[in-house]
Enzyme design. Structure first.
Site, short mmCIF file in Angstrom:
data_model
loop_
_atom_site.label_atom_id
_atom_site.label_comp_id
_atom_site.label_asym_id
_atom_site.label_seq_id
_atom_site.Cartn_x
_atom_site.Cartn_y
_atom_site.Cartn_z
N GLU A 119 30.35 5.21 0.81
CA GLU A 119 30.96 4.23 -0.10
C GLU A 119 31.08 2.90 0.66
O GLU A 119 31.01 1.83 0.09
CB GLU A 119 32.33 4.73 -0.55
CG GLU A 119 32.92 3.94 -1.71
CD GLU A 119 34.34 4.38 -2.06
OE1 GLU A 119 34.84 5.34 -1.47
OE2 GLU A 119 34.93 3.71 -2.93
N ARG A 143 37.35 14.78 8.32
CA ARG A 143 38.43 15.43 7.59
C ARG A 143 38.01 16.76 6.96
O ARG A 143 38.86 17.61 6.67
CB ARG A 143 39.03 14.46 6.56
CG ARG A 143 40.01 13.50 7.22
CD ARG A 143 40.27 12.27 6.43
NE ARG A 143 39.21 11.31 6.62
CZ ARG A 143 38.83 10.40 5.74
NH1 ARG A 143 39.44 10.32 4.59
NH2 ARG A 143 37.86 9.58 6.02
P1 AMP Z 1 30.79 9.58 -0.25
O1 AMP Z 1 29.64 9.83 0.68
O2 AMP Z 1 30.73 8.21 -0.86
O3 AMP Z 1 30.99 10.67 -1.25
O4 AMP Z 1 32.07 9.48 0.65
C1 AMP Z 1 32.67 10.59 1.09
C2 AMP Z 1 33.19 10.43 2.50
O5 AMP Z 1 33.80 9.17 2.74
C3 AMP Z 1 34.21 11.47 2.70
O6 AMP Z 1 33.96 12.08 3.94
C4 AMP Z 1 35.53 10.75 2.69
O7 AMP Z 1 36.28 11.17 3.78
C5 AMP Z 1 35.20 9.27 2.82
N1 AMP Z 1 35.72 8.46 1.71
C6 AMP Z 1 35.00 7.79 0.79
N2 AMP Z 1 35.77 7.12 -0.05
C7 AMP Z 1 37.02 7.36 0.31
C8 AMP Z 1 38.30 6.95 -0.18
N3 AMP Z 1 38.42 6.13 -1.24
N4 AMP Z 1 39.40 7.41 0.44
C9 AMP Z 1 39.29 8.24 1.50
N5 AMP Z 1 38.13 8.64 2.01
C10 AMP Z 1 37.00 8.21 1.44
#
Ligand code: AMP
Length: 172
Positions: free
Chosen positions: A96, A59
């Site tokens: 996550e 995205r």
């Molecule tokens: P992080 O590495 O945990 O900061 O996660 C970021 C990545 O995971 C991003 O590329 C987001 O597209 C996706 N992501 C993580 N959590 C969510 C969420 N609650 N809703 C949508 N996308 C998420």
């Protein structure tokens, strides 16, 4: 920003139980909110001397490419493994939900370039921390900032970014 926020939909328990997924598709499909989003980034970054916007798959590509076009600079992809055809540098990180590896072409960034990293959501910070490490470990570039459409502030992702400046249009 309120209209933008209203256009992002919560999908509970996707892709697994306990995750509230932030669905940007309603925001993208509405030309008004799409323009608000890209223009808000443009207002912040126009005239800052950015050479390339680095988008994180998948995205981050949507916002990164649109912003690069509106700033008149280049766009660079950070992709999941096995997708980039030329020689790559790699970095592994935790999401996550799960773990992953990201890659960038070895000739993607030139010495001295100023780059902006962009993704849709800052959650735990693992992805963007890995993206920043991928850039710092392999290129002599200046990372101006990491930009997001939204930040899940309660996960404290920005604290994991080693002081990298963070800008988010929306914070939850
Ligand atoms: P992080 O590495 O945990 O900061 O996660 C970021 C990545 O995971 C991003 O590329 C987001 O597209 C996706 N992501 C993580 N959590 C969510 C969420 N609650 N809703 C949508 N996308 C998420």
């Amino acid at each position: 920003m309120e209209q933008l926020k209203q256009a992002i939909r919560d999908i509970p328990d996707f892709p697994k139980a306990g995750i509230v997924f932030k669905d940007i598709t309603p925001m993208l499909s509405n030309p008004e909110t799409l323009a608000q989003c890209i223009n808000a980034f443009k207002d912040r970054y126009a005239g800052k001397g950015i050479d390339t916007v680095v988008g994180v798959e998948a995205r981050g590509f949507i916002f990164g490419a649109a912003l690069a076009l509106s700033l008149g600079c280049g766009f660079t992809m950070i992709r999941k493994p096995g997708k980039l055809p030329y020689k790559t540098f790699q970095e592994t990180y935790s999401l996550e939900y799960g773990t992953d590896t990201i890659e960038i072409h070895q000739d993607a960034i030139q010495t001295g370039q100023k780059v902006l990293v962009i993704d849709d959501v800052l959650a735990t910070g693992g992805t963007v921390n890995a993206a920043a490490s991928l850039l710092k470990n392999n290129f002599e570039c200046e990372i101006l900032e990491a930009a997001f459409v939204m930040e899940l502030g309660f996960l404290n992702g920005r604290d994991k970014l080693g002081g990298l400046p963070v800008f988010s249009l929306i914070t939850y």
